[in-house]
Design a protein around this motif. Sequence first.
Motif, PDB file in Angstrom:
ATOM      1  N   SER A 129       0.820  -1.210   0.000  1.00  0.00           N
ATOM      2  CA  SER A 129       0.000   0.000   0.000  1.00  0.00           C
ATOM      3  C   SER A 129       0.859   1.267   0.000  1.00  0.00           C
ATOM      4  O   SER A 129       0.592   2.215  -0.750  1.00  0.00           O
ATOM      5  CB  SER A 129      -0.928  -0.014   1.218  1.00  0.00           C
ATOM      6  N   LEU A 130       1.895   1.277   0.816  1.00  0.00           N
ATOM      7  CA  LEU A 130       2.764   2.456   0.871  1.00  0.00           C
ATOM      8  C   LEU A 130       3.626   2.587  -0.376  1.00  0.00           C
ATOM      9  O   LEU A 130       3.884   3.711  -0.841  1.00  0.00           O
ATOM     10  CB  LEU A 130       3.621   2.424   2.132  1.00  0.00           C
ATOM     11  N   LEU A 131       4.067   1.480  -0.939  1.00  0.00           N
ATOM     12  CA  LEU A 131       4.814   1.545  -2.198  1.00  0.00           C
ATOM     13  C   LEU A 131       3.932   2.115  -3.310  1.00  0.00           C
ATOM     14  O   LEU A 131       4.380   2.959  -4.092  1.00  0.00           O
ATOM     15  CB  LEU A 131       5.327   0.162  -2.591  1.00  0.00           C
ATOM     16  N   ARG A 132       2.689   1.674  -3.377  1.00  0.00           N
ATOM     17  CA  ARG A 132       1.759   2.207  -4.385  1.00  0.00           C
ATOM     18  C   ARG A 132       1.543   3.698  -4.188  1.00  0.00           C
ATOM     19  O   ARG A 132       1.548   4.473  -5.150  1.00  0.00           O
ATOM     20  CB  ARG A 132       0.417   1.482  -4.310  1.00  0.00           C
ATOM     21  N   ALA A 133       1.329   4.093  -2.938  1.00  0.00           N
ATOM     22  CA  ALA A 133       1.123   5.516  -2.652  1.00  0.00           C
ATOM     23  C   ALA A 133       2.338   6.332  -3.073  1.00  0.00           C
ATOM     24  O   ALA A 133       2.200   7.445  -3.599  1.00  0.00           O
ATOM     25  CB  ALA A 133       0.828   5.722  -1.167  1.00  0.00           C
ATOM     26  N   CYS A 134       3.514   5.793  -2.872  1.00  0.00           N
ATOM     27  CA  CYS A 134       4.742   6.477  -3.272  1.00  0.00           C
ATOM     28  C   CYS A 134       4.785   6.648  -4.792  1.00  0.00           C
ATOM     29  O   CYS A 134       5.113   7.723  -5.288  1.00  0.00           O
ATOM     30  CB  CYS A 134       5.967   5.714  -2.761  1.00  0.00           C
ATOM     31  N   THR A 135       4.446   5.592  -5.523  1.00  0.00           N
ATOM     32  CA  THR A 135       4.482   5.684  -6.982  1.00  0.00           C
ATOM     33  C   THR A 135       3.445   6.653  -7.521  1.00  0.00           C
ATOM     34  O   THR A 135       3.612   7.200  -8.606  1.00  0.00           O
ATOM     35  CB  THR A 135       4.277   4.299  -7.647  1.00  0.00           C
ATOM     36  N   GLU A 136       2.385   6.880  -6.760  1.00  0.00           N
ATOM     37  CA  GLU A 136       1.293   7.754  -7.201  1.00  0.00           C
ATOM     38  C   GLU A 136       1.426   9.190  -6.697  1.00  0.00           C
ATOM     39  O   GLU A 136       0.587  10.033  -7.021  1.00  0.00           O
ATOM     40  CB  GLU A 136      -0.043   7.166  -6.735  1.00  0.00           C
ATOM     41  N   THR A 137       2.468   9.466  -5.919  1.00  0.00           N
ATOM     42  CA  THR A 137       2.657  10.802  -5.346  1.00  0.00           C
ATOM     43  C   THR A 137       3.950  11.389  -5.916  1.00  0.00           C
ATOM     44  O   THR A 137       5.042  11.009  -5.491  1.00  0.00           O
ATOM     45  CB  THR A 137       2.734  10.732  -3.806  1.00  0.00           C
ATOM     46  N   PRO A 138       3.837  12.288  -6.886  1.00  0.00           N
ATOM     47  CA  PRO A 138       5.037  12.842  -7.514  1.00  0.00           C
ATOM     48  C   PRO A 138       6.010  13.450  -6.495  1.00  0.00           C
ATOM     49  O   PRO A 138       5.613  14.188  -5.600  1.00  0.00           O
ATOM     50  CB  PRO A 138       4.490  13.931  -8.443  1.00  0.00           C
ATOM     51  N   GLY A 139       7.275  13.094  -6.646  1.00  0.00           N
ATOM     52  CA  GLY A 139       8.321  13.634  -5.791  1.00  0.00           C
ATOM     53  C   GLY A 139       8.444  12.990  -4.422  1.00  0.00           C
ATOM     54  O   GLY A 139       9.258  13.408  -3.605  1.00  0.00           O
ATOM     55  N   SER A 140       7.654  11.964  -4.164  1.00  0.00           N
ATOM     56  CA  SER A 140       7.632  11.371  -2.825  1.00  0.00           C
ATOM     57  C   SER A 140       8.736  10.343  -2.625  1.00  0.00           C
ATOM     58  O   SER A 140       9.372   9.879  -3.582  1.00  0.00           O
ATOM     59  CB  SER A 140       6.274  10.731  -2.542  1.00  0.00           C
ATOM     60  N   TYR A 141       8.942   9.998  -1.367  1.00  0.00           N
ATOM     61  CA  TYR A 141       9.916   8.986  -0.957  1.00  0.00           C
ATOM     62  C   TYR A 141       9.301   8.114   0.118  1.00  0.00           C
ATOM     63  O   TYR A 141       8.562   8.611   0.976  1.00  0.00           O
ATOM     64  CB  TYR A 141      11.175   9.636  -0.362  1.00  0.00           C
ATOM     65  N   LEU A 142       9.634   6.835   0.077  1.00  0.00           N
ATOM     66  CA  LEU A 142       9.268   5.925   1.162  1.00  0.00           C
ATOM     67  C   LEU A 142      10.529   5.679   1.967  1.00  0.00           C
ATOM     68  O   LEU A 142      11.552   5.257   1.430  1.00  0.00           O
ATOM     69  CB  LEU A 142       8.711   4.614   0.604  1.00  0.00           C
ATOM     70  N   TRP A 143      10.440   5.958   3.258  1.00  0.00           N
ATOM     71  CA  TRP A 143      11.574   5.849   4.164  1.00  0.00           C
ATOM     72  C   TRP A 143      11.398   4.613   5.023  1.00  0.00           C
ATOM     73  O   TRP A 143      10.403   4.480   5.733  1.00  0.00           O
ATOM     74  CB  TRP A 143      11.656   7.097   5.030  1.00  0.00           C
ATOM     75  N   PHE A 144      12.342   3.693   4.937  1.00  0.00           N
ATOM     76  CA  PHE A 144      12.401   2.531   5.824  1.00  0.00           C
ATOM     77  C   PHE A 144      13.262   2.970   7.002  1.00  0.00           C
ATOM     78  O   PHE A 144      14.477   3.142   6.858  1.00  0.00           O
ATOM     79  CB  PHE A 144      13.044   1.333   5.126  1.00  0.00           C
ATOM     80  N   VAL A 145      12.633   3.193   8.131  1.00  0.00           N
ATOM     81  CA  VAL A 145      13.327   3.670   9.321  1.00  0.00           C
ATOM     82  C   VAL A 145      13.784   2.451  10.100  1.00  0.00           C
ATOM     83  O   VAL A 145      12.971   1.752  10.712  1.00  0.00           O
ATOM     84  CB  VAL A 145      12.418   4.563  10.189  1.00  0.00           C
ATOM     85  N   GLY A 146      15.074   2.159  10.042  1.00  0.00           N
ATOM     86  CA  GLY A 146      15.608   0.958  10.650  1.00  0.00           C
ATOM     87  C   GLY A 146      15.592   0.998  12.171  1.00  0.00           C
ATOM     88  O   GLY A 146      15.543   2.057  12.787  1.00  0.00           O
ATOM     89  N   ASP A 147      15.633  -0.184  12.728  1.00  0.00           N
ATOM     90  CA  ASP A 147      15.591  -0.353  14.179  1.00  0.00           C
ATOM     91  C   ASP A 147      16.971  -0.141  14.762  1.00  0.00           C
ATOM     92  O   ASP A 147      17.948  -0.610  14.329  1.00  0.00           O
ATOM     93  CB  ASP A 147      15.094  -1.776  14.476  1.00  0.00           C
TER      94      ASP A 147
END
Length: 111
Positions: free
Chosen positions: A93-111
């Motif tokens: 869901s978040l990957l799709r939202a990223c692809t559909e939001t121009p200029g966006s980034y998905l951040w994997f915040v590591g533990d």
Amino acid sequence: MGVELELHTGRPILDWRRSRKTFLRGSYAYGDELTGLLLLMADSGPGVLPHVDPYGDTTLDEQQAAAALREIPEMMTRCTSDAQVAAVQDLRSLLRACTETPGSYLWFVGD
């Protein structure tokens, strides 16, 4: 805790407090499950998801998110619990939202 996911309108500043300016939405419920799956993916060869570091920070832009979406079926085959399936669905869901939001980034915040 595990890896957390955050969708941002632009490249996030990799500092939680300062990154709130670009924050759109996040996912914090499946961190441990997602961490385990990302570790399993690390041995699957080339691609985007095998290179996500669940213990460090990784960001994906729109194009990388689109490539990672194509790897979701492989990740789904590695699920052994309902919680892992939910984690992958959340990631998708978040990957799709990223692809559909121009200029966006998905951040994997590591533990």
